[in-house]
Write a protein that holds these residues in place. Structure first.
Motif, PDB file in Angstrom:
ATOM      1  N   GLU A 169      57.294 125.437 -74.525  1.00 22.47           N
ATOM      2  CA  GLU A 169      56.549 124.369 -73.850  1.00 22.47           C
ATOM      3  C   GLU A 169      56.631 124.528 -72.343  1.00 22.47           C
ATOM      4  N   THR A 170      57.820 124.865 -71.854  1.00 22.73           N
ATOM      5  CA  THR A 170      57.998 125.013 -70.404  1.00 22.73           C
ATOM      6  C   THR A 170      57.142 126.136 -69.848  1.00 22.73           C
ATOM      7  N   SER A 171      57.128 127.277 -70.554  1.00 20.32           N
ATOM      8  CA  SER A 171      56.361 128.424 -70.057  1.00 20.32           C
ATOM      9  C   SER A 171      54.867 128.163 -70.114  1.00 20.32           C
ATOM     10  N   GLY A 172      54.411 127.533 -71.190  1.00 17.58           N
ATOM     11  CA  GLY A 172      52.976 127.354 -71.354  1.00 17.58           C
ATOM     12  C   GLY A 172      52.374 126.242 -70.526  1.00 17.58           C
ATOM     13  N   HIS A 173      53.095 125.132 -70.405  1.00 14.19           N
ATOM     14  CA  HIS A 173      52.510 123.961 -69.765  1.00 14.19           C
ATOM     15  C   HIS A 173      53.006 123.717 -68.338  1.00 14.19           C
ATOM     16  N   LYS A 196      47.672 121.227 -73.189  1.00 19.63           N
ATOM     17  CA  LYS A 196      48.343 120.965 -74.450  1.00 19.63           C
ATOM     18  C   LYS A 196      47.316 120.643 -75.520  1.00 19.63           C
ATOM     19  N   GLY A 197      47.769 120.652 -76.774  1.00 20.34           N
ATOM     20  CA  GLY A 197      46.894 120.242 -77.865  1.00 20.34           C
ATOM     21  C   GLY A 197      46.189 121.402 -78.545  1.00 20.34           C
ATOM     22  N   VAL A 198      45.226 121.036 -79.382  1.00 25.81           N
ATOM     23  CA  VAL A 198      44.445 122.001 -80.153  1.00 25.81           C
ATOM     24  C   VAL A 198      42.981 121.867 -79.764  1.00 25.81           C
ATOM     25  N   GLY A 199      42.359 122.983 -79.431  1.00 25.70           N
ATOM     26  CA  GLY A 199      40.966 122.953 -79.021  1.00 25.70           C
ATOM     27  C   GLY A 199      40.014 122.765 -80.193  1.00 25.70           C
ATOM     28  N   SER A 200      38.870 122.159 -79.930  1.00 25.49           N
ATOM     29  CA  SER A 200      37.815 121.981 -80.931  1.00 25.49           C
ATOM     30  C   SER A 200      36.475 122.159 -80.228  1.00 25.49           C
ATOM     31  N   PRO A 201      35.403 122.370 -80.972  1.00 31.30           N
ATOM     32  CA  PRO A 201      34.088 122.549 -80.334  1.00 31.30           C
ATOM     33  C   PRO A 201      33.720 121.411 -79.387  1.00 31.30           C
ATOM     34  N   SER A 202      34.148 120.201 -79.710  1.00 31.48           N
ATOM     35  CA  SER A 202      33.808 119.049 -78.866  1.00 31.48           C
ATOM     36  C   SER A 202      34.774 118.850 -77.708  1.00 31.48           C
ATOM     37  N   PRO A 261      37.081 121.496 -75.894  1.00 30.73           N
ATOM     38  CA  PRO A 261      37.748 122.779 -75.608  1.00 30.73           C
ATOM     39  C   PRO A 261      38.904 122.587 -74.631  1.00 30.73           C
ATOM     40  N   ILE A 262      39.907 123.445 -74.750  1.00 33.24           N
ATOM     41  CA  ILE A 262      41.042 123.403 -73.836  1.00 33.24           C
ATOM     42  C   ILE A 262      41.304 124.806 -73.309  1.00 33.24           C
ATOM     43  N   HIS A 263      42.203 124.896 -72.346  1.00 26.83           N
ATOM     44  CA  HIS A 263      42.536 126.189 -71.742  1.00 26.83           C
ATOM     45  C   HIS A 263      44.049 126.373 -71.810  1.00 26.83           C
ATOM     46  N   ARG A 264      44.478 127.110 -72.812  1.00 27.70           N
ATOM     47  CA  ARG A 264      45.906 127.346 -73.001  1.00 27.70           C
ATOM     48  C   ARG A 264      46.368 128.520 -72.130  1.00 27.70           C
ATOM     49  N   ARG A 265      47.642 128.429 -71.730  1.00 29.70           N
ATOM     50  CA  ARG A 265      48.252 129.493 -70.940  1.00 29.70           C
ATOM     51  C   ARG A 265      49.633 129.765 -71.524  1.00 29.70           C
ATOM     52  N   ASP A 266      49.680 130.640 -72.514  1.00 33.09           N
ATOM     53  CA  ASP A 266      50.969 130.983 -73.124  1.00 33.09           C
ATOM     54  C   ASP A 266      50.940 132.435 -73.581  1.00 33.09           C
ATOM     55  N   LYS A 267      50.476 132.688 -74.809  1.00 30.94           N
ATOM     56  CA  LYS A 267      50.496 134.064 -75.300  1.00 30.94           C
ATOM     57  C   LYS A 267      49.517 134.976 -74.572  1.00 30.94           C
ATOM     58  N   ASN A 268      48.558 134.395 -73.845  1.00 31.12           N
ATOM     59  CA  ASN A 268      47.619 135.218 -73.083  1.00 31.12           C
ATOM     60  C   ASN A 268      48.139 135.557 -71.689  1.00 31.12           C
ATOM     61  N   VAL A 269      49.329 135.099 -71.351  1.00 29.27           N
ATOM     62  CA  VAL A 269      49.962 135.463 -70.075  1.00 29.27           C
ATOM     63  C   VAL A 269      50.794 136.715 -70.308  1.00 29.27           C
ATOM     64  N   ARG A 270      50.447 137.799 -69.663  1.00 28.55           N
ATOM     65  CA  ARG A 270      51.130 139.075 -69.860  1.00 28.55           C
ATOM     66  C   ARG A 270      51.855 139.484 -68.587  1.00 28.55           C
ATOM     67  N   LYS A 305      37.491 127.266 -82.375  1.00 26.01           N
ATOM     68  CA  LYS A 305      38.738 126.832 -81.757  1.00 26.01           C
ATOM     69  C   LYS A 305      38.811 127.371 -80.328  1.00 26.01           C
ATOM     70  N   PRO A 306      38.095 126.716 -79.405  1.00 26.43           N
ATOM     71  CA  PRO A 306      38.023 127.209 -78.021  1.00 26.43           C
ATOM     72  C   PRO A 306      39.277 126.870 -77.210  1.00 26.43           C
TER      73      PRO A 306
END
Length: 236
Positions: free
Chosen positions: A58-62, A69-75, A77-86, A171-172
C-alpha cells in the motif's frame, strides 16, 4: 463420499492472467459446474488470503508513487502505480515480498489439503507475481525457477490470454502499453516454468466451455490414475 475428509481428494486449480482477463467469470462458472455434482468447492483470493505484508504494498503504490486506490471499471477508470513501476529498488522489494508470499502459499496449501474440500480454486497464484519481474534477466529467471520449485503446483493452472485492448476496456487501471507488456511477460513465464495451460482470446462463452471441458478431462484422469492421492504436489 468420505464425510471426515481423511480420504478426500483435494484438487487445486489456479487462474492467472492480466487484469481484465475474465478470471472471476471463469472461476464462477467452473465452481458452479462442479458444485452441481455435489462436490465441495472453495475459492482462495490470492491477494486477500495469501499475500502478506500488505502495508508495504500500500505504501509503495499509493503513498510513494501516488497511484489510485480501488478497482477500475469502464465507468470509473483509475490510474494505479504499483506493479507498473519498474526500478532497481522496486525489483529488490518485489523479490523479498514474493519470497514471503511463496512461504505463505505453501502454508495455505498445506492447510487447504486438510480442509476436506473437493476442489479449491485460486483466483491468481504465484505466477501473477512472477510475471511482474524482468524475465529477460538471467538472475531473475533463476529466482523464478527457485520459487516455482518451492511452492506447490496446482493440478491445473490456467493462463487466460485475452486481447489487451479488450481487457483494459473491462478493467481500466494501467496504461495500454503496460497491459501489452504484462501479457508478453505472462507468455514468457509460461515458457519458462511450464505447467500453465494457456487459453487464447475468444468469446467468453467459448472460454468457459474450453475451461470446463479441459478441467473435467484433466481431473477425471487424475482421479483414475491416483485414486488415493490428494491432487496437489508439494513443490517439485
Amino acid at each position: 463420499m468420505d464425510q471426515d475428509g481423511k480420504n478426500r481428494r483435494t484438487v487445486l486449480v489456479s487462474f492467472s492472467g492480466i487484469d481484465g482477463a475474465g478470471k472471476s467469470t471463469q472461476i464462477e462458472a467452473l465452481a458452479a459446474h462442479v458444485a452441481q455434482d455435489g462436490l465441495r468447492v472453495h475459492v482462495v483470493r490470492f491477494w486477500d488470503d495469501v499475500a502478506r505484508l500488505k502495508g508495504i504494498r500500500e505504501t509503495s503504490g499509493h503513498k510513494l508513487f501516488k497511484g489510485d486506490k480501488g478497482v477500475g471499471s469502464p465507468s470509473t477508470p483509475i490510474h494505479r502505480r504499483d506493479k507498473n513501476v519498474r526500478s532497481g529498488p522496486m525489483t529488490c522489494v518485489r523479490l523479498f515480498l514474493y519470497l514471503v508470499d511463496a512461504v505463505s502459499t505453501r502454508l495455505v496449501v498445506r492447510r487447504i489439503l486438510r480442509s476436506g474440500f473437493d476442489l479449491v480454486i485460486f483466483d491468481r497464484y504465484t505466477y501473477d507475481e512472477l510475471a511482474n519481474l524482468n524475465l529477460r534477466n538471467p538472475i531473475v529467471r533463476a529466482y523464478v525457477r527457485l520459487i516455482m520449485a518451492f511452492v506447490p503446483r496446482p493440478g491445473v493452472s490456467y493462463l487466460l490470454d485475452p486481447d489487451p485492448v479488450q481487457a483494459r476496456a473491462r478493467k481500466p487501471e494501467y496504461p495500454l502499453e503496460f497491459v501489452r507488456a504484462n501479457r508478453e511477460a505472462y507468455l514468457k513465464l509460461a515458457e519458462l516454468v511450464e505447467g500453465l495451460t494457456v487459453i487464447r482470446a475468444m468469446p467468453v462463452h467459448e472460454v468457459q466451455a474450453e475451461v470446463i471441458a479441459h478441467a473435467v478431462r484433466k481431473l477425471s484422469y487424475e482421479a483414475a490414475e491416483h485414486p488415493h492421492r490428494k491432487w496437489a504436489v508439494e513443490g517439485h
